[in-house]
Design an enzyme around this catalytic site. Structure first.
Site, short mmCIF file in Angstrom:
data_model
loop_
_atom_site.label_atom_id
_atom_site.label_comp_id
_atom_site.label_asym_id
_atom_site.label_seq_id
_atom_site.Cartn_x
_atom_site.Cartn_y
_atom_site.Cartn_z
N HIS A 143 0.77 -1.50 -0.04
CA HIS A 143 -0.07 -0.10 0.09
C HIS A 143 0.94 1.17 0.26
O HIS A 143 0.43 2.40 -0.08
CB HIS A 143 -1.06 0.04 1.21
CG HIS A 143 -0.31 0.06 2.54
ND1 HIS A 143 0.02 -0.60 3.31
CD2 HIS A 143 0.07 1.38 3.28
CE1 HIS A 143 0.39 -0.22 4.60
NE2 HIS A 143 0.67 1.03 4.51
N ASP A 145 0.10 -7.53 1.21
CA ASP A 145 0.60 -6.21 1.26
C ASP A 145 1.91 -6.24 1.38
O ASP A 145 2.86 -5.13 2.37
CB ASP A 145 -0.13 -5.57 2.89
CG ASP A 145 -0.13 -3.90 2.77
OD1 ASP A 145 0.42 -3.50 2.04
OD2 ASP A 145 -0.74 -3.46 3.67
N SER A 149 4.97 2.28 7.97
CA SER A 149 4.35 0.78 6.86
C SER A 149 5.61 0.64 6.28
O SER A 149 6.40 1.44 5.96
CB SER A 149 3.23 1.35 6.38
OG SER A 149 2.11 1.65 6.80
#
Length: 635
Positions: A214, A245, A323
């Protein structure tokens, strides 16, 4: 010898000289009577006195008589004395040597003592010499100060202590800068404005950078920056696994890799183990380290893809920018940070290493996919349902409700089968299997870690009998796609009606019921086609309430997918077009007027085409469907 208690005495001369070899044994009852043994005349030094006892020789007489006169001995002594005199005669050489030996000075005595000590000292081994040298070195080493001792302790600690998370991260964790642009959800012919975001990533062997999918999805530009450097290096996205992901980046610049370290993947951490999260979260530009503990390990739906995979929950906050950063357990990577709960400040989630390793294996095969049983099931917690399906007390498992017709399991399993075990691992009535010795996890984790080309041994209970089947685990595309990344959305416009295939992102962004997302396809490439919008015009007046309804049939023909719908409408030659919708609704349009209105609507709303590129006919046929004038306007 007398049998009474004896004592030892020593004879001294005027000069207090010791007579070591003159032993006298005395009887308490007759103190004046004694027996002498081992007496050498050379060692006798006695008081001067007159001689009264005759002797066989003058020399012996001079040595022995003073002793006799000093102590009044009995006749027993005479025999001993004669024996002693005879011994003296047998040792003339010794006596002469003793008499002729020059006097020894005090220095000569000391030297003689040293020589005797050397001669009597045992030989020293090589090890004893080394130890002696070390002892001498210790004695000669200058005294060490307190500060030097502390510095020495610190140096030894550095050598024995493994590197910390921050030490490893400085030359292995990078900041990722992404520029992205994605198609609009409800205007699929348009591209949204460019968006800039940042995340984290870390280096692994093979000159690869791991980050989250993402962070780089729908990207137009990706760059990475090292710690302590102002240079941003252009990166290329080699592979993206949206299901898990994760993404792999590559940098084709030797300067970037100079001085960088590659991190090693570890194991899944246990509950309450301490971990360190490293990355570049919002709130600053420098690297950040956050400490937390593992609080939960379970299967969870990933928010990016809606795929259910293994996750690890930690009590460290994962903020925007974290992230893709590594989560350390000791000096190894235990997972990849990827999401958190926005309404909680202390709950974050990481992708554990089993999922990461599976992704890396798929990268080598150039296809990312996770195994799936392609079934729906229910738990067997109720005793009555277990009895009904003839399960014994020691049996546990799950009940099969529905099987995807396009899956390999459809060829082996049946509705109402009870799955008891997978690859020999028993499945609990709550669908859990043992994990990490002391914990449990949903059985789907075992399935997901299989490659699509692999099979699993499924043990089932069917009508009271146990059976085993080797079932393929290739996943089947769901009827409602879970995501639609990195490509333009499909659409088709006719009479102002915008038709699109139903997807999970569309459901999430609208007020539609999610019941459609649970349906299974009956044939390959099947889609649910809905009316997304009605672009207002006189031709579609009165149909405003038909938005978000599924199109079942076109002129009596069942719709397979969006492409099939567009082909049927384009080939329609009748005066009216009939569309049968869900809830038994019917839509009727004049075919000729609808086509004319469609051109006007596209022009007014500046829509470049009535259909997306993936629905366009081949170039040979396009000239037949689109007039030269209309084609010129679009160009």
């Amino acid at each position: 010898m007398y049998r009474s208690v004896c004592t030892m005495s020593r004879f001294y001369c005027n000069s207090s000289g010791l007579v070591p070899r003159f032993l006298v044994v005395c009887n308490n009852s007759a103190p004046k009577t004694a027996t002498l043994r081992y007496v050498s005349s050379s060692n006798l030094r006695c008081f001067s006195s007159k001689t009264s006892t005759p002797a066989p020789s003058d020399t012996a007489k001079d040595k022995i008589t003073p002793v006799v006169n000093k102590f009044s001995f009995s006749s027993i002594f005479q025999g001993w004395m004669n024996g002693l005199i005879q011994q003296e005669k047998e040792q003339p050489v010794v006596n002469e040597a003793n008499n002729t030996t020059p006097s020894v000075t005090h220095q000569e005595k000391e030297e003689s003592s040293v020589d005797e000590a050397k001669n009597t000292t045992p030989s020293v081994t090589h090890q004893e010499k080394e130890e002696s040298s070390v002892d001498e070195a210790k004695n000669t080493t200058p005294p060490v100060t307190h500060q030097e001792k502390e510095e020495s302790i610190v140096d030894e600690a550095k050598k024995t202590t493994p590197p910390s998370a921050i030490d490893l991260a400085l030359n292995s964790v990078v900041k990722v800068f992404t520029v992205s642009s994605k198609p609009r959800l409800f205007q699929p012919w348009q591209i949204s404005m460019q968006n800039e975001c940042s995340g984290s990533g870390f280096l692994i062997s093979g000159k690869k950078i791991i980050t989250n999918a993402h962070v780089v999805d729908n990207h137009t530009s990706v760059k990475v920056q090292k710690h302590g450097s102002a240079t941003k290096y252009k990166a290329k996205v080699r592979m993206i696994g949206h299901e898990c992901d994760l993404a792999i980046l590559e940098v084709d610049n030797d300067e970037f890799w100079e001085g960088m370290n590659f991190l090693e993947l570890g194991d899944v951490p246990k509950l309450q183990e301490e971990v360190h999260l490293v990355g570049y979260p919002c709130g600053g530009d420098s690297i950040s380290v956050t400490k937390g503990v593992v609080s939960r390990v379970e299967l969870k739906e990933y928010s990016h893809s809606s795929t259910e995979l293994l996750t690890v929950q930690i009590d460290a906050a994962i903020n925007s920018g974290n992230s893709g950063g590594p989560v350390f357990l000791g000096n190894k990577v235990a997972g990849v940070a990827f999401e958190g709960l926005f309404w909680s400040d202390g709950i974050g989630y990481m992708i554990p290493t089993p999922v990461v390793k599976h992704f890396l294996d798929c990268v080598e095969e150039k296809h990312v996919s996770f195994g799936s049983m392609n079934i729906s099931y229910q738990m067997m917690g109720n005793a009555q349902i277990r009895d009904y399906f003839k399960m014994s007390k020691d049996m546990t498992g799950i009940l099969v409700n529905e099987i995807n017709p396009l899956s390999d399991a459809y060829n082996f399993l049946k509705k109402d089968d009870v799955i008891l075990a997978i690859d020999g691992v028993p499945i609990g009535n709550d669908s859990k299997v043992p994990f990490l010795n002391q914990d449990t996890v949903d059985f789907k984790h075992l399935v997901s870690m299989k490659k699509p080309s692999e099979t699993a041994l499924i043990k089932v209970l069917r009508e009271g009998k146990e059976c085993e089947f080797n079932v393929g685990l290739k996943p089947v595309k769901p009827l409602v796609p879970l995501h639609n990344f990195d490509k333009m959305r499909s659409y088709y416009i006719y009479g102002g009606f915008l038709f699109v295939p139903l997807s999970q992102p569309y459901i999430d962004g609208s007020y539609m019921c999610e019941c459609s997302s649970k349906k299974m396809p009956k044939k390959a490439s099947e889609q649910i086609v809905i009316i997304s919008q009605i672009l207002e015009d006189d031709i579609n007046a009165g149909y405003a309430s038909f938005e978000d309804l599924q199109v079942k049939k076109v002129n009596g023909i069942e719709v397979d997918n969006l492409k099939h719908l567009s082909q049927v409408i384009e080939e329609c030659s009748t005066g009216y077009l009939r569309l049968d919708l869900e809830n038994e609704k019917v839509l009727i349009l004049n075919n000729k007027l609808a086509r004319k209105a469609n051109s006007t609507i596209l022009k007014e709303l500046k829509i470049p085409s009535a259909m997306s590129d993936d629905l366009q006919p081949r170039q040979v046929n396009r000239s037949r469907l689109v007039s030269p004038r209309h084609s010129k306007k679009n160009n």
